[in-house]
Every structure is written in structure tokens, then in C-alpha cells.
Scaffold this active site. Structure first.
Site, PDB file in Angstrom:
ATOM      1  N   LYS A 258       0.860  -1.189   0.000  1.00  0.00           N
ATOM      2  CA  LYS A 258       0.000   0.000   0.000  1.00  0.00           C
ATOM      3  C   LYS A 258       0.893   1.235   0.000  1.00  0.00           C
ATOM      4  CE  LYS A 258      -3.165   2.724   2.917  1.00  0.00           C
ATOM      5  NZ  LYS A 258      -4.065   2.767   4.082  1.00  0.00           N
ATOM      6  N   ASP A 263      -2.580  10.401   3.169  1.00  0.00           N
ATOM      7  CA  ASP A 263      -3.978  10.008   3.355  1.00  0.00           C
ATOM      8  C   ASP A 263      -4.709  11.055   4.198  1.00  0.00           C
ATOM      9  OD1 ASP A 263      -6.399   8.761   3.681  1.00  0.00           O
ATOM     10  OD2 ASP A 263      -5.656   7.185   5.034  1.00  0.00           O
ATOM     11  N   LYS A 270     -10.157  13.210   7.558  1.00  0.00           N
ATOM     12  CA  LYS A 270      -9.688  12.881   8.906  1.00  0.00           C
ATOM     13  C   LYS A 270      -9.652  14.139   9.768  1.00  0.00           C
ATOM     14  CE  LYS A 270      -6.541   9.077   7.718  1.00  0.00           C
ATOM     15  NZ  LYS A 270      -7.235   8.020   8.481  1.00  0.00           N
ATOM     16  N   ASP A 281       1.685   6.620   5.272  1.00  0.00           N
ATOM     17  CA  ASP A 281       0.680   5.640   4.868  1.00  0.00           C
ATOM     18  C   ASP A 281       1.131   4.866   3.615  1.00  0.00           C
ATOM     19  OD1 ASP A 281      -1.677   4.353   5.428  1.00  0.00           O
ATOM     20  OD2 ASP A 281      -2.950   5.782   4.359  1.00  0.00           O
ATOM     21  N   ASP A 340     -12.149   7.271   3.400  1.00  0.00           N
ATOM     22  CA  ASP A 340     -10.942   7.072   4.213  1.00  0.00           C
ATOM     23  C   ASP A 340     -10.545   5.599   4.292  1.00  0.00           C
ATOM     24  OD1 ASP A 340      -8.784   7.758   5.751  1.00  0.00           O
ATOM     25  OD2 ASP A 340      -9.940   8.074   7.603  1.00  0.00           O
ATOM     26  N   GLU A 342      -9.412   3.795   2.036  1.00  0.00           N
ATOM     27  CA  GLU A 342      -8.902   3.828   0.662  1.00  0.00           C
ATOM     28  C   GLU A 342      -7.872   2.747   0.375  1.00  0.00           C
ATOM     29  OE1 GLU A 342      -7.617   5.473   3.066  1.00  0.00           O
ATOM     30  OE2 GLU A 342      -5.472   5.144   2.746  1.00  0.00           O
ATOM     31  N   ARG A 344      -7.729  -0.489   0.985  1.00  0.00           N
ATOM     32  CA  ARG A 344      -8.276  -1.711   0.386  1.00  0.00           C
ATOM     33  C   ARG A 344      -8.691  -1.481  -1.068  1.00  0.00           C
ATOM     34  NH1 ARG A 344     -12.652  -1.613   5.165  1.00  0.00           N
ATOM     35  NH2 ARG A 344     -10.829  -0.628   6.096  1.00  0.00           N
TER      36      ARG A 344
HETATM   37  N1  BES Z   1      -4.189   4.801   6.750  1.00  0.00           N
HETATM   38  C1  BES Z   1      -5.312   4.581   7.565  1.00  0.00           C
HETATM   39  C2  BES Z   1      -5.034   3.628   8.732  1.00  0.00           C
HETATM   40  C3  BES Z   1      -4.011   4.089   9.733  1.00  0.00           C
HETATM   41  C4  BES Z   1      -4.416   4.724  10.892  1.00  0.00           C
HETATM   42  C5  BES Z   1      -2.686   3.839   9.545  1.00  0.00           C
HETATM   43  C6  BES Z   1      -3.484   5.138  11.819  1.00  0.00           C
HETATM   44  C7  BES Z   1      -1.750   4.238  10.486  1.00  0.00           C
HETATM   45  C8  BES Z   1      -2.141   4.887  11.625  1.00  0.00           C
HETATM   46  C9  BES Z   1      -6.449   4.008   6.736  1.00  0.00           C
HETATM   47  O1  BES Z   1      -6.491   4.410   5.412  1.00  0.00           O
HETATM   48  C10 BES Z   1      -7.714   4.465   7.366  1.00  0.00           C
HETATM   49  O2  BES Z   1      -7.993   5.623   7.333  1.00  0.00           O
HETATM   50  N2  BES Z   1      -8.455   3.528   7.945  1.00  0.00           N
HETATM   51  C11 BES Z   1      -9.675   3.830   8.597  1.00  0.00           C
HETATM   52  C12 BES Z   1     -10.690   2.824   8.152  1.00  0.00           C
HETATM   53  C13 BES Z   1     -12.084   3.177   8.541  1.00  0.00           C
HETATM   54  C14 BES Z   1     -12.560   4.381   7.753  1.00  0.00           C
HETATM   55  C15 BES Z   1     -12.967   1.986   8.277  1.00  0.00           C
HETATM   56  C16 BES Z   1      -9.425   3.736  10.103  1.00  0.00           C
HETATM   57  O3  BES Z   1      -8.622   2.898  10.533  1.00  0.00           O
HETATM   58  O4  BES Z   1      -9.994   4.532  10.829  1.00  0.00           O
HETATM   59 ZN    ZN Z   2      -4.732   4.999   4.578  1.00  0.00          ZN
HETATM   60 MN    MN Z   3      -7.593   6.211   5.145  1.00  0.00          MN
END
Ligand code: BES
Ligand code: ZN
Ligand code: MN
Length: 494
Positions: A258, A263, A270, A281, A340, A342, A344
Site C-alpha cells: 500500500k 492520506d 480525517k 501511509d 478514508d 482507501e 483496500r
Molecule cells: N491509513 C489509515 C489507517 C491508519 C491509521 C494507519 C493510523 C496508520 C495509523 C487508513 O487508510 C484508514 O484511514 N483507515 C480507517 C478505516 C475506517 C474508515 C474503516 C481507520 O482505521 O480509521
Molecule cells: Zn490509509
Molecule cells: Mn484512510
């Protein structure tokens, strides 16, 4: 920082680190240094130091020795490669904290699992890894603020053997540093095209590097990946690296990363606090690219393809909206509930591409995919999701040998059902936050073709270290680089 191996001198001078085994047992060199008055024994008695694995004690050296660092090596069988690397890291941290320029580490024979030469080589590796620093943007640092250590000399009876052993390990240093640099760079500097440009350097090592732009990805039908990048002025890229040095006609293993260079969350923006972290990310892509460098650097006898989906997730007038339906390269459609989620969306197209194009026997994907995996496992282990128990066990074994630990997490039809959509084949998030790392993995599993052994490593808690550890200063860790390399070395090169 320079590393040298040298034979036992007549007498030691300068800063010296020596081994003490469990239960305050001085090993050969410490014993010699203690002969005059038993002062080491008294220093130990006046402290909590017992020689247990990982402990250390600083003592003022006698005669020409300055700082004398006692290193706890624990019980003989505890001194494995990883423990030796830890010792190397400890010596570097101690020398820098004390403002020293040079230090000598003495490898006394320990009847453990490793030869003295191997112990010496792993000490050197750990020292180098701990010595990393990303300081290219610090323009006003005074010399006294910089790390001081310039040279580490590892004393061992079998220097030639130690040098050979270290030469085999050294490509890992370059690869880990390359990966840490990628992950440390801010997103104004490292955007998808710049990431790909830097990866092109691997060509010099014999890696074939191809870069697909948006037009090519559109032709391939990668609607999910392109949907994520469409709110950014930076073009999305698919980085395809090939190292085919194994038996001809042997199906490759595929490594998928990834690479979200930043992000923001997109339209599902966010919160501001901590958003700067999202420059890393792309830690999965950083690990895959570093692993390709390491495999090529040590001329691994294996067929490996590394594929990184590189995008920037931005909110914009052209950004994708919650509720949009995108078509993936596999033909399956996805309702984008949350922009967010993204990772996957880009990974499903990269995984499908890898399988269609390279027919891999195994596919391991790394991503900073969910905050939820940090809730589950903290910063000690990455989450491992897999459709294949032997593969899981091999990855776990490789990880524990290099200090990049994994913990297997569950998958199953009940979780899978949570991402069914009313309007498309699936949605990109489930209704609640419950089991968020698992539903993310379920999404990815829907893009695994029959017969492919697949593993997903959620490294969100591991790609960056807020406080650092034995062989990693705080910041980018390059978690995954050595794990992937070790897994391939142990399973595909015999
Ligand atoms: N890149 C983030 C996950 C992340 C969070 C990585 C903190 C490193 C530190 C990912 O793209 C994301 O935003 N995931 C969301 C998913 C949710 C919207 C289902 C999350 O983990 O909140
Ligand atoms: Zn992300
Ligand atoms: Mn994200």
C-alpha cells in the site's frame, strides 16, 4: 558510522563493551579486566545489573579504558542473532548518549547457538541499523546536537569469518535505510511519481522496474485504485518490480504494498490532530520496495515480483464521494461508503493485477491498513490474515527471527457478510467499527484467486515508531523488509 572487525589486542583502550552472562558471570575479557581489585564485581554488586539478556551497566574503566560498558548476554542459548543485533544497537545508543566517537565491542565466545563470528556480524548489523538518522532537513544543527559515534570495532578471534558473515548481512542495511528514507520523506517531496522514480534506482541492482500511469491503469480497468487518486493533482502510479533470479518456470511470489503517499481521508476527511502521520501511509510500499532491494542486493535465488499501488488520497472538487460505486479490475463492484477506507480500494486492483499478470504461487501484501489493528496489537506485532496456515507459520517464523513479529488474526464468512452492499457487490466498510481490521482483510480476500496462498499484514502499528527500539531509532522502521527477505530465503531458495 564505520564498522570494523579486529582480532584481540594485547591490551584494550578507549571505550570498551564486554559480555557478562546471566547470574553475574564475567566472561573472559571482563574477567581479565577485573583482575586487579575485583572492582567489576563490586560495581555489579552495587547495582541491579545481573548480566540478564539486554541489561547493561556503565563502569569507569581502569588504566587506558575510558567508558566500560557491561553487556548482559543472559543464558548461553539466549544469545541468538536477534539478541546480538540488540546488543549492537545498545552499544550505539550508549556511545551517542555519552558523546563518544569510537567504541570497541569484545565478542567473547559463548557456547550458544551462534559462532563468535556470527555474533560479531549480527552485533555489527544491529549497530548499523540503530545508527540510522533522517536529518536532511535539519539545517541549523550544532555539532553537539548530532550523534557522535563514528566507528565501532568488533573484536573477535575469527575476524575473517566475521567479515564474511557481515558481508552477507550488509545488504539489509542499505535496503532498510532506503525504505526508512522513503517512509520518512514528507508528502510534498514524496508523491507517487517521485516514489516510483526513486524505485527506478533498483534497476542498477538488476531489478526490472516498470511504472504504469493512469492511462494504462484505466485500460486495465483499475477503477477502484483510480477512484482513490482522482481527488489529487498528483498522478497515481503502479510500480512493478521484478527480480527473477530463481529457477526458470518457477512461479514467482508476489509482494504487494500500500503506497498512499498521503492520506487525508478524502471527502471523509480525517480530523486535524495527528494527520501529519499519514505521510507514512505508504509504509507497505516502502517495505516491499526495500525488500526488492535487499533480494537483489544479496542476489537471492528466487523469483519475486513487487507491486506497489501509489496514490494520494485528497479531498477536492474531483474527489470521489461517499456512495460512489467503482468497478475494480476483477469486475467486482464496490460501493465507497467511506473514502478514508482507501487502502483496500487500491490494494484490490494491485492484487488482481499481480495475479492476472504473474500467476504467483503466493502473495503477501503489506499495508498500514487500519487504526483498529493498533487498538488490537499496539506497536509490538503486525496483524497477519491469511487463507493458508503453512504460509502463516512460515511468515511468523521469519518475523520472529528478525524481530518483526506477527500475530495471526481470524477470518470467516460471518465477518465477510458484514461488507455486503445493497447496491453493489460489496461496500468498502462495514456498518460499525467493530472488528475493523478483520472486515478490511475480508474485503481484500474477495480479490484472492483460487489456489493462491495469500497473506495480508496490517502494519499500521509497526511502520512508524514513536519512541524507537533496540535497532530502530524513533521514526520510520522499515518493518517488513527483513521479514519478507527472511521468508523468501528460508522457503524459496533451497
Ligand atoms: N491509513 C489509515 C489507517 C491508519 C491509521 C494507519 C493510523 C496508520 C495509523 C487508513 O487508510 C484508514 O484511514 N483507515 C480507517 C478505516 C475506517 C474508515 C474503516 C481507520 O482505521 O480509521
Ligand atoms: Zn490509509
Ligand atoms: Mn484512510
Amino acid at each position: 558510522m564505520k564498522v570494523e572487525f579486529s582480532a584481540f589486542p594485547k591490551a584494550f583502550s578507549g571505550n570498551v563493551a564486554v559480555f557478562v552472562a546471566a547470574e553475574k558471570q564475567l566472561l573472559a575479557t571482563a574477567k581479565t579486566l577485573d583482575q586487579q581489585e575485583g572492582y567489576l564485581g563490586r560495581a555489579i554488586a552495587a547495582s541491579r545489573f545481573s548480566g540478564a539478556k539486554g541489561q547493561s551497566l556503565v563502569v569507569l574503566g581502569q588504566e587506558k579504558i575510558g567508558r566500560l560498558l557491561l553487556l548482559g548476554v543472559g543464558k548461553a542459548r539466549e544469545l541468538d542473532a536477534r539478541a546480538a543485533e540488540s546488543l549492537g544497537g545498545l552499544v550505539v545508543a550508549d556511545a551517542n548518549a555519552a558523546g563518544q566517537k569510537a567504541v570497541t565491542v569484545v565478542v567473547d565466545p559463548v557456547k550458544g547457538r551462534l559462532s563468535p563470528a556470527e555474533v560479531a556480524a549480527h552485533i555489527a548489523l544491529g549497530a548499523r541499523l540503530r545508527g540510522y538518522r533522517f536529518d536532511k532537513y535539519r539545517t541549523k544543527e550544532k555539532p553537539e546536537q548530532k550523534p557522535t559515534l563514528e566507528q565501532i570495532t568488533v573484536v573477535v578471534s575469527t575476524t575473517a569469518e566475521a567479515r564474511r558473515a557481515y558481508a552477507r548481512l550488509e545488504p539489509a542495511v542499505d535496503a532498510v535505510f532506503f525504505s526508512r528514507d522513503l517512509v520518512s520523506e514528507p508528502a510534498n517531496v514524496l508523491y507517487p511519481a517521485e516514489f516510483a522514480r526513486r524505485a527506478k534506482d533498483l534497476t542498477k541492482l538488476g531489478v526490472k522496474v516498470d511504472i504504469l500511469g493512469e492511462a494504462e491503469m484505466k485500460k486495465l480497468g483499475m477503477g477502484a485504485l483510480l477512484g482513490v487518486g482522482q481527488g489529487s493533482v498528483r498522478d497515481s502510479q503502479l510500480l512493478v518490480m521484478r527480480w527473477m533470479n530463481g529457477p526458470k518456470n518457477q512461479a514467482p511470489v508476489a509482494l504487494i504494498g500500500k503506497g498512499v503517499c498521503f492520506d487525508t481521508g478524502g471527502i471523509s476527511l480525517k480530523p486535524a490532530g495527528g494527520m501529519e502521520d499519514m505521510k507514512w501511509d505508504m509504509g507497505g510500499a516502502g517495505a516491499v520496495t526495500g525488500a526488492m532491494m535487499l533480494l537483489a542486493g544479496r542476489k537471492a535465488r528466487a523469483n519475486v515480483v513487487g507491486i506497489c499501488a501509489l496514490v494520494e488520497n485528497m479531498p477536492d472538487g474531483n474527489a470521489q464521494r461517499p456512495g460512489d460505486v467503482v468497478k475494480t479490475m476483477s469486475g467486482q463492484t464496490v460501493e465507497v461508503i467511506n473514502t478514508d477506507a482507501e487502502g483496500r480500494l487500491i490494494l484490490c486492483d494491485a492484487m488482481w493485477y499481480a495475479q492476472e499478470k504473474f500467476k504467483p504461487q503466493a502473495m503477501v501484501e503489506l499495508s498500514t491498513l487500519t487504526g483498529a489493528i493498533i487498538v488490537s496489537l499496539g506497536h509490538e506485532r503486525a496483524g497477519l490474515f491469511s487463507n493458508n496456515t503453512p504460509l502463516s507459520n512460515k511468515l511468523r517464523a521469519a518475523g520472529s527471527e528478525v524481530g518483526e513479529k506477527l500475530w495471526r488474526m481470524p477470518l470467516g464468512p460471518k465477518y465477510d457478510k458484514l461488507i455486503d452492499s445493497d447496491i453493489a457487490d460489496m461496500k468498502n466498510v462495514s456498518n460499525g467499527r467493530d472488528g475493523g481490521s478483520i472486515t478490511a482483510a475480508q474485503f481484500l480476500q474477495r480479490f484472492v484467486q483460487d489456489g493462491v496462498a495469500w497473506a495480508h499484514l496490517d502494519i499500521a502499528g509497526m511502520a512508524w515508531s514513536g519512541k524507537g527500539n533496540d535497532t530502530t531509532p524513533k521514526g520510520a522502521t522499515a518493518y517488513g523488509v527483513r521479514l519478507l527477505d527472511k521468508w523468501i530465503a528460508d522457503n524459496y531458495e533451497r
